[in-house]
Every structure is written in structure tokens, then in C-alpha cells.
Design an enzyme around this catalytic site. Structure first.
Site, PDB file in Angstrom:
ATOM      1  N   PHE A   1       0.856  -1.191   0.000  1.00 33.83           N
ATOM      2  CA  PHE A   1       0.000   0.000   0.000  1.00 33.83           C
ATOM      3  C   PHE A   1       0.890   1.239   0.000  1.00 33.83           C
ATOM      4  O   PHE A   1       1.867   1.295   0.744  1.00 33.83           O
ATOM      5  CB  PHE A   1      -0.919  -0.010   1.220  1.00 33.83           C
ATOM      6  CG  PHE A   1      -2.073   0.928   1.107  1.00 33.83           C
ATOM      7  CD1 PHE A   1      -3.190   0.597   0.357  1.00 33.83           C
ATOM      8  CD2 PHE A   1      -2.034   2.170   1.722  1.00 33.83           C
ATOM      9  CE1 PHE A   1      -4.255   1.470   0.231  1.00 33.83           C
ATOM     10  CE2 PHE A   1      -3.094   3.051   1.609  1.00 33.83           C
ATOM     11  CZ  PHE A   1      -4.206   2.699   0.864  1.00 33.83           C
TER      12      PHE A   1
ATOM     13  N   HIS B   1      -9.180   5.750  10.659  1.00 34.42           N
ATOM     14  CA  HIS B   1      -8.434   4.587  10.171  1.00 34.42           C
ATOM     15  C   HIS B   1      -6.918   4.772  10.279  1.00 34.42           C
ATOM     16  O   HIS B   1      -6.190   3.841  10.586  1.00 34.42           O
ATOM     17  CB  HIS B   1      -8.837   4.293   8.726  1.00 34.42           C
ATOM     18  CG  HIS B   1      -8.294   3.018   8.191  1.00 34.42           C
ATOM     19  ND1 HIS B   1      -8.696   1.787   8.651  1.00 34.42           N
ATOM     20  CD2 HIS B   1      -7.376   2.777   7.233  1.00 34.42           C
ATOM     21  CE1 HIS B   1      -8.047   0.842   8.002  1.00 34.42           C
ATOM     22  NE2 HIS B   1      -7.233   1.427   7.138  1.00 34.42           N
TER      23      HIS B   1
ATOM     24  N   ASN C   1      11.796  -0.498  12.649  1.00 33.43           N
ATOM     25  CA  ASN C   1      10.472  -0.093  12.195  1.00 33.43           C
ATOM     26  C   ASN C   1      10.575   1.159  11.339  1.00 33.43           C
ATOM     27  O   ASN C   1      10.780   2.258  11.846  1.00 33.43           O
ATOM     28  CB  ASN C   1       9.544   0.152  13.385  1.00 33.43           C
ATOM     29  CG  ASN C   1       8.127   0.435  12.967  1.00 33.43           C
ATOM     30  OD1 ASN C   1       7.841   0.636  11.795  1.00 33.43           O
ATOM     31  ND2 ASN C   1       7.234   0.462  13.935  1.00 33.43           N
TER      32      ASN C   1
END
Length: 154
Positions: free
Chosen positions: A26, A92, A117
Site C-alpha cells: 500500500f 483509520h 520499524n
């Protein structure tokens, strides 16, 4: 060997390290640039291409599951999470950012394995583009530095 920019105790050497990368698809233009910068930095640090496993998953929420699958193999010295979450008009963004971050941290702690990360959380596409290369490189440095640190603590 390269020196880390941000206060490393010395030169970083990735020779012989096995690194797993999990990249969310994404926002693929951003995550692809993150991945390229990360892989380039890993190679600059001496990590051989054949010692890098690179997986693609649909989005940031799927990254922790793939990291966990790699961690369970007990075949990696460090893992790297790559993704991009851009704020939208709904809640979201917070859900995905919080849950993916918690999942990445959980894998690192549960498996005592360094996980860098580099899931970007930005307000807009412009911020993501501005960070994609630097954060990709940073993830490589963090992975190598933490893998070497944990070696010394064993």
C-alpha cells in the site's frame, strides 16, 4: 565499513548478517523507494544480497504477521518493517498506525530479535516522499547496529 550517523559506538559491519525485510505494498511508490534505499544501505554495510529476504504484504497491518513468520524461522539476525501510512479523513490512520507499530514491537520483544520499524506515518504524500530515502537507509543502519549489539550481549 560505514559509521552510523547518529552516535553509533563505531563502524557498522553487516558482513555475514542475515536480514529479513517485510514491505507493505500500500502506497507502493513510497514503500518501493524505502525498500530500495534500505537494500542499498544494507549492501553498503556489507550485507550480501543473497542474505536478504524481501517479502511483500498488502499493507501495514499485515507487516507484523509476516515479521512473525520470519522470526519463527530463527534464520535472521534482524528484521526490517517498511510501510507508509498517510493520514486521511477518518480514524483509520490512527488504527493502522497504532496497531502496526504495536505488532512490530511485539515481534521484536517476543522473539528477542531486532526489528527496525520504518513504517512511515505522515500527514500527507509530500511528507512521505521527503522521508522515504532517509528512513529506508536508517532502517538498514538500525538493523545492523542492533544485530551486532545483541551479539555482544549473548
Amino acid at each position: 565499513m560505514l559509521h552510523a550517523d547518529k552516535g553509533s559506538a563505531g563502524p557498522l559491519d553487516g558482513k555475514g548478517l542475515r536480514i529479513g525485510i517485510v514491505q507493505a505494498r500500500f502506497n507502493e511508490n513510497i514503500t518501493g523507494a524505502l525498500a530500495q534505499a534500505c537494500r542499498d544501505a544494507l549492501q553498503d554495510l556489507g550485507v550480501r544480497d543473497e542474505d536478504i529476504t524481501h517479502l511483500l504484504v498488502p499493507g501495514a497491518l499485515e507487516v507484523p504477521s509476516a515479521l512473525q513468520a520470519l522470526a519463527e524461522r530463527d534464520a535472521y539476525d534482524a528484521l526490517i518493517a517498511l510501510g507508509c501510512i498517510i493520514r486521511g479523513e477518518t480514524y483509520h490512520f490512527e488504527l493502522v498506525a497504532n496497531e502496526s507499530g504495536a505488532g512490530v514491537s511485539r515481534v521484536a520483544l517476543d522473539y528477542r530479535l531486532p526489528v527496525a520499524n520504518a513504517i512511515l506515518t505522515t500527514e500527507d504524500l509530500e511528507q512521505a516522499v521527503a522521508r522515504q530515502s532517509e528512513k529506508g537507509r536508517d532502517a538498514a543502519y538500525v538493523a545492523v547496529e542492533m544485530a551486532r549489539l545483541l551479539e555482544t550481549l549473548e
